[in-house]
Design an enzyme around this catalytic site. Sequence first.
Site, mmCIF file in Angstrom:
data_model
loop_
_atom_site.group_PDB
_atom_site.id
_atom_site.type_symbol
_atom_site.label_atom_id
_atom_site.label_comp_id
_atom_site.label_asym_id
_atom_site.label_seq_id
_atom_site.Cartn_x
_atom_site.Cartn_y
_atom_site.Cartn_z
ATOM 1 N N LYS A 14 5.489 -54.002 0.554
ATOM 2 C CA LYS A 14 6.208 -52.755 0.841
ATOM 3 C C LYS A 14 5.252 -51.650 1.295
ATOM 4 O O LYS A 14 5.520 -50.956 2.265
ATOM 5 C CB LYS A 14 6.969 -52.276 -0.412
ATOM 6 C CG LYS A 14 8.002 -53.270 -0.924
ATOM 7 C CD LYS A 14 8.783 -52.720 -2.123
ATOM 8 C CE LYS A 14 7.952 -52.506 -3.370
ATOM 9 N NZ LYS A 14 7.547 -53.734 -4.075
ATOM 10 N N ARG A 89 14.242 -48.433 -8.730
ATOM 11 C CA ARG A 89 13.950 -49.720 -9.374
ATOM 12 C C ARG A 89 14.956 -50.057 -10.460
ATOM 13 O O ARG A 89 14.833 -51.104 -11.098
ATOM 14 C CB ARG A 89 12.564 -49.650 -10.006
ATOM 15 C CG ARG A 89 11.451 -50.319 -9.194
ATOM 16 C CD ARG A 89 10.140 -50.083 -9.945
ATOM 17 N NE ARG A 89 9.149 -51.073 -9.693
ATOM 18 C CZ ARG A 89 8.147 -50.953 -8.820
ATOM 19 N NH1 ARG A 89 8.063 -49.911 -8.042
ATOM 20 N NH2 ARG A 89 7.246 -51.894 -8.722
ATOM 21 N N ARG A 128 -5.086 -59.016 -4.218
ATOM 22 C CA ARG A 128 -5.182 -57.556 -4.104
ATOM 23 C C ARG A 128 -5.988 -56.977 -5.269
ATOM 24 O O ARG A 128 -6.746 -56.034 -5.108
ATOM 25 C CB ARG A 128 -3.762 -56.957 -4.083
ATOM 26 C CG ARG A 128 -3.721 -55.440 -4.006
ATOM 27 C CD ARG A 128 -2.303 -54.918 -3.811
ATOM 28 N NE ARG A 128 -1.501 -55.006 -5.006
ATOM 29 C CZ ARG A 128 -0.195 -54.693 -5.061
ATOM 30 N NH1 ARG A 128 0.435 -54.297 -3.985
ATOM 31 N NH2 ARG A 128 0.472 -54.787 -6.187
ATOM 32 N N ARG A 134 -6.723 -51.911 -9.478
ATOM 33 C CA ARG A 134 -5.541 -51.722 -10.327
ATOM 34 C C ARG A 134 -5.571 -52.717 -11.474
ATOM 35 O O ARG A 134 -5.561 -53.928 -11.252
ATOM 36 C CB ARG A 134 -4.265 -51.921 -9.506
ATOM 37 C CG ARG A 134 -3.923 -50.738 -8.645
ATOM 38 C CD ARG A 134 -2.702 -50.994 -7.791
ATOM 39 N NE ARG A 134 -1.533 -51.423 -8.550
ATOM 40 C CZ ARG A 134 -0.336 -51.617 -8.011
ATOM 41 N NH1 ARG A 134 -0.165 -51.410 -6.706
ATOM 42 N NH2 ARG A 134 0.673 -52.012 -8.750
ATOM 43 N N ARG A 146 5.866 -58.138 -14.630
ATOM 44 C CA ARG A 146 6.391 -57.275 -13.560
ATOM 45 C C ARG A 146 7.447 -58.015 -12.734
ATOM 46 O O ARG A 146 8.446 -57.428 -12.320
ATOM 47 C CB ARG A 146 5.244 -56.795 -12.660
ATOM 48 C CG ARG A 146 4.416 -55.691 -13.334
ATOM 49 C CD ARG A 146 3.039 -55.554 -12.742
ATOM 50 N NE ARG A 146 3.031 -55.177 -11.356
ATOM 51 C CZ ARG A 146 1.973 -55.333 -10.545
ATOM 52 N NH1 ARG A 146 0.854 -55.872 -11.024
ATOM 53 N NH2 ARG A 146 2.035 -54.951 -9.299
#
Length: 190
Positions: A14, A89, A128, A134, A146
């Site tokens: 996204k 969300r 990533r 992160r 998640r």
Amino acid sequence: MLNLILFGPPGSGKGTQAALLVEKYHLLHISTGDLFRYEIGNNTELGLLAKSYMDKGQLVPDSVTIGMMKNKLAANPDVKGIIFDGFPRTVAQAEALDVLLDDMDTSVSYLISLDVPDAEITERILLRGKTSGRSDDNDPEIIAKRIAVYKNETTPVFDYYAEEGKSLKIKGVGSIEDIFGRLCEELDTF
Ligand code: ADP
């Protein structure tokens, strides 16, 4: 106004696609994840609160997230359109967004979901995590959490906008350019 909800599981691309869309269509990009990370970076009270949820792979409470979105929209009254990335969300967030946009005399134009299989998502997030810094991208258990939260709490948002005929899915696998091409094809019909 063209108001697009860019939808899909964590790691579905996204943010990457939003950056490209913003350039082409001159829209405001609002990523709630980025807004929370900005607050965390500045050690604010909101940041500390958000971090306590994000580190566990849980959603930040709706009241907090919706309040933050309200402020962001109020700070940007004269935009051509908005890309919502990572918001709404939950169905409660979707209902709140509809009210906020209605107050601006506008509404959600489309929700486009990037369709990516679970196995690929986990792989992408771990990759990533090597460079993103992160903490929620490095732990397979938190990533699984998640994805579970996405399935349980977030996918109903797809159905919520589907009832108004606004939801669509595109294939989120392939090169970044291919996926961008698919998104543009949809948006150019608006
Ligand atoms: P990703 O899509 O890869 O999970 P994000 O940056 O969108 O990354 O979100 C990271 C985390 O920030 C989420 O796991 C959640 O804890 C929090 N977050 C982001 N957006 C929202 C939201 N709309 N509501 C609640 N929590 C959110």
